[in-house]
Design a protein around this motif. Structure first.
Motif, mmCIF file in Angstrom:
data_model
loop_
_atom_site.group_PDB
_atom_site.id
_atom_site.type_symbol
_atom_site.label_atom_id
_atom_site.label_comp_id
_atom_site.label_asym_id
_atom_site.label_seq_id
_atom_site.Cartn_x
_atom_site.Cartn_y
_atom_site.Cartn_z
ATOM 1 N N PRO A 1 -1.989 20.600 -40.615
ATOM 2 C CA PRO A 1 -3.139 19.875 -41.160
ATOM 3 C C PRO A 1 -2.947 18.364 -41.039
ATOM 4 O O PRO A 1 -1.868 17.844 -41.275
ATOM 5 C CB PRO A 1 -3.151 20.315 -42.631
ATOM 6 N N GLY A 2 -4.031 17.703 -40.629
ATOM 7 C CA GLY A 2 -3.977 16.259 -40.454
ATOM 8 C C GLY A 2 -3.711 15.824 -39.025
ATOM 9 O O GLY A 2 -3.874 14.649 -38.693
ATOM 10 N N THR A 3 -3.328 16.764 -38.158
ATOM 11 C CA THR A 3 -3.069 16.435 -36.759
ATOM 12 C C THR A 3 -4.368 16.024 -36.062
ATOM 13 O O THR A 3 -5.389 16.690 -36.199
ATOM 14 C CB THR A 3 -2.464 17.641 -36.019
ATOM 15 N N ARG B 1 -16.312 24.519 -31.344
ATOM 16 C CA ARG B 1 -16.095 25.900 -31.781
ATOM 17 C C ARG B 1 -15.070 25.946 -32.912
ATOM 18 O O ARG B 1 -15.260 26.632 -33.918
ATOM 19 C CB ARG B 1 -15.606 26.733 -30.597
ATOM 20 N N LEU B 2 -13.979 25.209 -32.767
ATOM 21 C CA LEU B 2 -12.945 25.186 -33.798
ATOM 22 C C LEU B 2 -13.469 24.568 -35.089
ATOM 23 O O LEU B 2 -13.074 24.971 -36.185
ATOM 24 C CB LEU B 2 -11.712 24.425 -33.298
ATOM 25 N N GLU B 3 -14.379 23.601 -34.950
ATOM 26 C CA GLU B 3 -14.997 23.014 -36.145
ATOM 27 C C GLU B 3 -15.848 24.058 -36.856
ATOM 28 O O GLU B 3 -15.815 24.184 -38.085
ATOM 29 C CB GLU B 3 -15.849 21.805 -35.762
ATOM 30 N N ALA B 4 -16.623 24.836 -36.080
ATOM 31 C CA ALA B 4 -17.454 25.895 -36.670
ATOM 32 C C ALA B 4 -16.596 26.943 -37.370
ATOM 33 O O ALA B 4 -17.035 27.570 -38.343
ATOM 34 C CB ALA B 4 -18.317 26.548 -35.591
ATOM 35 N N VAL C 1 -7.203 18.413 -37.605
ATOM 36 C CA VAL C 1 -6.936 19.762 -38.102
ATOM 37 C C VAL C 1 -7.121 19.775 -39.615
ATOM 38 O O VAL C 1 -6.584 18.919 -40.336
ATOM 39 C CB VAL C 1 -5.505 20.210 -37.743
ATOM 40 N N THR C 2 -7.900 20.729 -40.103
ATOM 41 C CA THR C 2 -8.212 20.802 -41.529
ATOM 42 C C THR C 2 -7.117 21.513 -42.319
ATOM 43 O O THR C 2 -6.215 22.129 -41.764
ATOM 44 C CB THR C 2 -9.523 21.567 -41.748
ATOM 45 N N ASP C 3 -7.239 21.435 -43.626
ATOM 46 C CA ASP C 3 -6.413 22.214 -44.531
ATOM 47 C C ASP C 3 -7.362 23.053 -45.377
ATOM 48 O O ASP C 3 -8.583 22.894 -45.298
ATOM 49 C CB ASP C 3 -5.560 21.301 -45.413
ATOM 50 N N LEU C 4 -6.825 23.928 -46.196
ATOM 51 C CA LEU C 4 -7.632 24.796 -47.050
ATOM 52 C C LEU C 4 -7.153 24.615 -48.474
ATOM 53 O O LEU C 4 -5.978 24.844 -48.772
ATOM 54 C CB LEU C 4 -7.469 26.263 -46.627
#
Length: 220
Positions: free
Chosen positions: A26-28, A52-55, A69-72
């Motif tokens: 995450p954060g990359t 696509r990865l954003e969706a 890159v997201t986190d949860l």
């Protein structure tokens, strides 16, 4: 499938693996220019891949920064896991596929891999096997919409276990997973896809409960 479609799927799969296995934590920042050079393509298909990865919830586009890159967070994690639990049960009721000898043979291969993992616990090997076993489970339904939703939710939570494993009993987790695979193999040998889905649902529930007890890194 066209060459362009195959390339798109291949790049998507590669980047998903990097994100879900924490090779890209995450954060990359995912640079269009760098990725285009790596995969030998223009930036246009890379933009499509990142969209696509954003969706799928794996990437977020930030103004002035690019694709990150997201986190949860823990609250969303609990909600997504609860929904995954219910969707898993639907595998046996929405266009179920009758287990074939090929399904049973593949489950036997998973059981062998699960036993090997339990004998020599490894966090990354667990993550890879769990992903493959998840995909196998979705092959037991012919409902394409269910497969798509279940896959997206799985991708949203796949990183949580790897992030938490340093504060868990890896040997125990691998043994529990091996037992789930063993039970699933037995259910498929008996031709009972519904039982296999319920086994998966039960283990997702128990996994969520164990993960909920693991403090987040910022909690000490």
């Amino acid at each position: 499938m066209t060459e362009a479609s195959a390339r798109f799927d291949r790049i998507c799969a590669t980047l998903r693996d990097r994100i879900c296995l924490l090779d890209a934590p995450p954060g990359t920042r995912l640079s269009e220019e760098v990725l285009a050079a790596e995969f030998g393509t223009s930036r246009t298909p890379i933009r499509r891949v990142l969209a696509r990865l954003e969706a799928e919830g794996l990437v977020a586009v930030r103004s002035g920064v690019g694709s990150i890159v997201t986190d949860l967070d823990r609250a969303e994690f609990a909600q997504v896991y609860a929904l995954r639990q219910e969707l898993t049960q639907l595998v046996a009721t929405l266009d179920p596929v009758t287990p074939t000898p090929a399904h049973v043979a593949r489950a036997a291969e998973f059981e062998t891999q699960g036993d090997a993992l339990a004998a020599a616990p490894d966090a990354r090997a667990f993550a890879v096997l769990n992903r493959d076993f998840h995909d196998f489970g979705l092959s037991l339904t012919g409902n394409a919409a269910l497969r798509e939703v279940a896959e997206r939710l799985y991708l949203r939570t796949a990183r949580i276990w790897l992030q938490a494993v340093a504060r868990m009993d890896l040997g125990q987790e691998c043994a529990i997973f091996a037992d789930e695979i063993r039970q699933t193999h037995a259910a498929l040998r008996a031709g009972d896809a519904r039982a296999a889905a319920l086994i998966r649902r039960s283990h997702i529930s128990m996994s969520a409960a164990r993960l909920a007890q693991v403090p987040a890194p910022t909690e000490g």
